[in-house]
Design a protein around this motif. Sequence first.
Motif, PDB file in Angstrom:
ATOM      1  N   ARG A 155       0.834  -1.212   0.000  1.00 17.40           N
ATOM      2  CA  ARG A 155       0.000   0.000   0.000  1.00 17.40           C
ATOM      3  C   ARG A 155       0.865   1.257   0.000  1.00 17.40           C
ATOM      4  O   ARG A 155       0.572   2.238  -0.691  1.00 17.40           O
ATOM      5  N   ARG A 156       1.941   1.220   0.761  1.00 16.38           N
ATOM      6  CA  ARG A 156       2.831   2.373   0.853  1.00 16.38           C
ATOM      7  C   ARG A 156       3.502   2.641  -0.491  1.00 16.38           C
ATOM      8  O   ARG A 156       3.629   3.794  -0.923  1.00 16.38           O
ATOM      9  N   GLU A 157       3.921   1.579  -1.163  1.00 17.07           N
ATOM     10  CA  GLU A 157       4.571   1.741  -2.468  1.00 17.07           C
ATOM     11  C   GLU A 157       3.591   2.270  -3.517  1.00 17.07           C
ATOM     12  O   GLU A 157       3.958   3.069  -4.379  1.00 17.07           O
ATOM     13  N   LEU A 158       2.331   1.838  -3.414  1.00 20.40           N
ATOM     14  CA  LEU A 158       1.307   2.343  -4.339  1.00 20.40           C
ATOM     15  C   LEU A 158       1.125   3.851  -4.146  1.00 20.40           C
ATOM     16  O   LEU A 158       1.032   4.608  -5.129  1.00 20.40           O
ATOM     17  N   ILE A 159       1.089   4.289  -2.895  1.00 19.15           N
ATOM     18  CA  ILE A 159       0.922   5.715  -2.599  1.00 19.15           C
ATOM     19  C   ILE A 159       2.130   6.505  -3.106  1.00 19.15           C
ATOM     20  O   ILE A 159       1.984   7.566  -3.726  1.00 19.15           O
ATOM     21  N   LEU A 160       3.345   5.978  -2.856  1.00 16.03           N
ATOM     22  CA  LEU A 160       4.553   6.655  -3.327  1.00 16.03           C
ATOM     23  C   LEU A 160       4.577   6.757  -4.850  1.00 16.03           C
ATOM     24  O   LEU A 160       4.929   7.808  -5.411  1.00 16.03           O
ATOM     25  N   LYS A 161       4.214   5.692  -5.514  1.00 14.37           N
ATOM     26  CA  LYS A 161       4.187   5.688  -6.978  1.00 14.37           C
ATOM     27  C   LYS A 161       3.222   6.746  -7.492  1.00 14.37           C
ATOM     28  O   LYS A 161       3.512   7.461  -8.460  1.00 14.37           O
ATOM     29  N   THR A 162       2.073   6.849  -6.832  1.00 18.47           N
ATOM     30  CA  THR A 162       1.067   7.829  -7.254  1.00 18.47           C
ATOM     31  C   THR A 162       1.561   9.244  -7.041  1.00 18.47           C
ATOM     32  O   THR A 162       1.471  10.093  -7.934  1.00 18.47           O
ATOM     33  N   PHE A 163       2.126   9.530  -5.879  1.00 16.66           N
ATOM     34  CA  PHE A 163       2.614  10.878  -5.587  1.00 16.66           C
ATOM     35  C   PHE A 163       3.737  11.267  -6.539  1.00 16.66           C
ATOM     36  O   PHE A 163       3.817  12.419  -6.990  1.00 16.66           O
ATOM     37  N   ALA A 164       4.619  10.317  -6.868  1.00 17.96           N
ATOM     38  CA  ALA A 164       5.738  10.595  -7.770  1.00 17.96           C
ATOM     39  C   ALA A 164       5.256  10.968  -9.174  1.00 17.96           C
ATOM     40  O   ALA A 164       5.950  11.699  -9.900  1.00 17.96           O
ATOM     41  N   SER A 165       4.079  10.488  -9.550  1.00 16.67           N
ATOM     42  CA  SER A 165       3.554  10.737 -10.902  1.00 16.67           C
ATOM     43  C   SER A 165       2.763  12.044 -10.997  1.00 16.67           C
ATOM     44  O   SER A 165       2.289  12.392 -12.077  1.00 16.67           O
ATOM     45  N   LEU A 166       2.621  12.753  -9.873  1.00 14.93           N
ATOM     46  CA  LEU A 166       1.820  13.976  -9.862  1.00 14.93           C
ATOM     47  C   LEU A 166       2.696  15.214 -10.024  1.00 14.93           C
ATOM     48  O   LEU A 166       3.846  15.241  -9.577  1.00 14.93           O
ATOM     49  N   PRO A 167       2.163  16.289 -10.627  1.00 17.86           N
ATOM     50  CA  PRO A 167       2.928  17.539 -10.751  1.00 17.86           C
ATOM     51  C   PRO A 167       2.884  18.382  -9.472  1.00 17.86           C
ATOM     52  O   PRO A 167       3.571  19.394  -9.379  1.00 17.86           O
ATOM     53  N   HIS A 168       2.073  17.961  -8.515  1.00 22.24           N
ATOM     54  CA  HIS A 168       1.898  18.718  -7.283  1.00 22.24           C
ATOM     55  C   HIS A 168       2.944  18.305  -6.241  1.00 22.24           C
ATOM     56  O   HIS A 168       3.469  17.198  -6.276  1.00 22.24           O
ATOM     57  N   ARG A 169       3.211  19.199  -5.312  1.00 21.39           N
ATOM     58  CA  ARG A 169       4.011  18.833  -4.155  1.00 21.39           C
ATOM     59  C   ARG A 169       3.096  18.230  -3.078  1.00 21.39           C
ATOM     60  O   ARG A 169       1.909  18.580  -2.999  1.00 21.39           O
ATOM     61  N   VAL A 170       3.662  17.352  -2.258  1.00 18.38           N
ATOM     62  CA  VAL A 170       2.862  16.614  -1.274  1.00 18.38           C
ATOM     63  C   VAL A 170       3.498  16.722   0.110  1.00 18.38           C
ATOM     64  O   VAL A 170       4.703  16.490   0.270  1.00 18.38           O
ATOM     65  N   LEU A 171       2.693  17.075   1.085  1.00 20.87           N
ATOM     66  CA  LEU A 171       3.091  17.004   2.491  1.00 20.87           C
ATOM     67  C   LEU A 171       2.492  15.725   3.063  1.00 20.87           C
ATOM     68  O   LEU A 171       1.283  15.540   3.040  1.00 20.87           O
ATOM     69  N   TRP A 172       3.333  14.854   3.588  1.00 14.56           N
ATOM     70  CA  TRP A 172       2.867  13.563   4.099  1.00 14.56           C
ATOM     71  C   TRP A 172       3.260  13.425   5.568  1.00 14.56           C
ATOM     72  O   TRP A 172       4.446  13.431   5.906  1.00 14.56           O
ATOM     73  N   LYS A 173       2.269  13.291   6.430  1.00 14.09           N
ATOM     74  CA  LYS A 173       2.534  13.015   7.840  1.00 14.09           C
ATOM     75  C   LYS A 173       2.970  11.558   7.947  1.00 14.09           C
ATOM     76  O   LYS A 173       2.164  10.639   7.888  1.00 14.09           O
ATOM     77  N   PHE A 174       4.292  11.387   8.129  1.00  9.61           N
ATOM     78  CA  PHE A 174       4.887  10.053   8.168  1.00  9.61           C
ATOM     79  C   PHE A 174       5.717   9.940   9.438  1.00  9.61           C
ATOM     80  O   PHE A 174       6.541  10.805   9.744  1.00  9.61           O
TER      81      PHE A 174
END
Length: 517
Positions: free
Chosen positions: A308-327
Amino acid sequence: MIALQLSFLLVILPACLQAARILAIFPFPGPSQYINVVPYLKTLASRGHQVTSINAFPQKKPVHNFRDIPIPEVFDNYNDIINELNDPMTVWEENNFINKFFVNVTRSVLTNKEVTETLLPPGKDHYDLIIVEALRSDAYYGFAAHFNAPIIGISTFGTDWNIDELVGNVSPLSYIPLVTAGLTDRMTFGERVTNFVETTIAWLNYRFVHMPEQEKLYEKYFPEASRRVPLTQLNRNFSLVLLNHHFSLSFPRPYVPNMIQVGGLHISHKPAPLPMDLNNFIQGAGEQGVIYFSLGSNVKSKDLPVERRELILKTFASLPHRVLWKFEDDKLPGKPSNVFISKWFPQPDILAHPKVKLFITHGGLLSTIESIHHGKPVLGLPFFYDQFLNVKRAQQAGFGLGLDHKTMTHEEFKGTIERLITEPQFANTARQMSERYRDQPMSPLDTAIWWTEYVLRHKGAYHMRVAGQDLGFFAYHSLDVVGALLGGAILIIAVSTFVVWKIAKLAGCGKTKLKLQ
């Protein structure tokens, strides 16, 4: 003008009201619940009241008129308990799990060393008001009987049938969904059947499994009070219930006079400046803007399955937006350059920033209220309890969408994010809801303080209690009346049938005799 006048009244009230000694009990190990009430408790302290707070998150710096009683025991096995929520359960098993958890929390409060030494001994201390988190922890409502003080409940998720019983409120099952059912007020026939059955199961489990455990704790730790006031009477004797809710956030529904909506009382109306590194990251996002992603305080992103974590990372990497992730770890393997991680973010201040375009959330009520307050669309990934209902409401209202975090694909996740950011109706609806929510005569915090001191001024404000608080289940729902009417109708039918039969029989006998003559 009205708001200014009301604020002025709040300022002069301390001179008209004697300072009270207040005992507040908020031991839940999830920080979001306590975050919701801390501004309220601190404001009471700032107004001269002496506040003693039983909680799992004591203040790091001393606060004037504010005393903490820490309850670290509630953290025992807490992470294991949260992880268990992902296991499949029947409705009965889910209620067993929830009720067992709250019995353990209640026991942690009543066995804490400082509590047993300073609060439980008869005559040891005195309090004028008890404030509790009204969440299936009936035994420590005994502090109200112990100190002969009025009691105020705070519900951090709004209300349900269990909270309703504290003040004799009604939640018609035809359009008020069970918090855990993930339904809305517009239910189909099948959904209404589900709502009725699951609510009935929850009520039966609470009444016949959970309450006996709470009664044992009440009788053990409040022996004198339990001889005077049975728990079944005590948990129907609340002066006031403050609800972390507002009709503009969801759908309108009935409330008795001593149920007060204060949804969002924890939100500061003046966002604080962001830390420099965080502000620079957001400002560097350009026109594409920023996505904020947090699963709250109970669910930790670091504990998500690797897949699940890798799916989320893959999705965020493909976006033009910046992402703040509480990790919750210092490092996130495979983190793309457009992702900024931190164990903690100033969430309300981030949501207030104009460059933040979307909030990906677990759907907790505090997060939902904050997103509405700041007019941000949401993508909900619910995990448990009221989160499914909150995400469903966001979808129904039109300011968000929801996905199943266990089964969503990369394509679904990315496509839903893009839709929420690019289709203007979601942001427009979020802004409209923000305008409706903010349009109140007093802030939620001022409202909570005013009604709390109203209870103090009027010695419990028992004139606000509806008669339903004194009725048992059968009388409250008029089942005794229905039973009496049905019984009477059956008796009348039976007597009438017997009389008709007797007359017919006699008439038949008379005809026979005439024929024999």
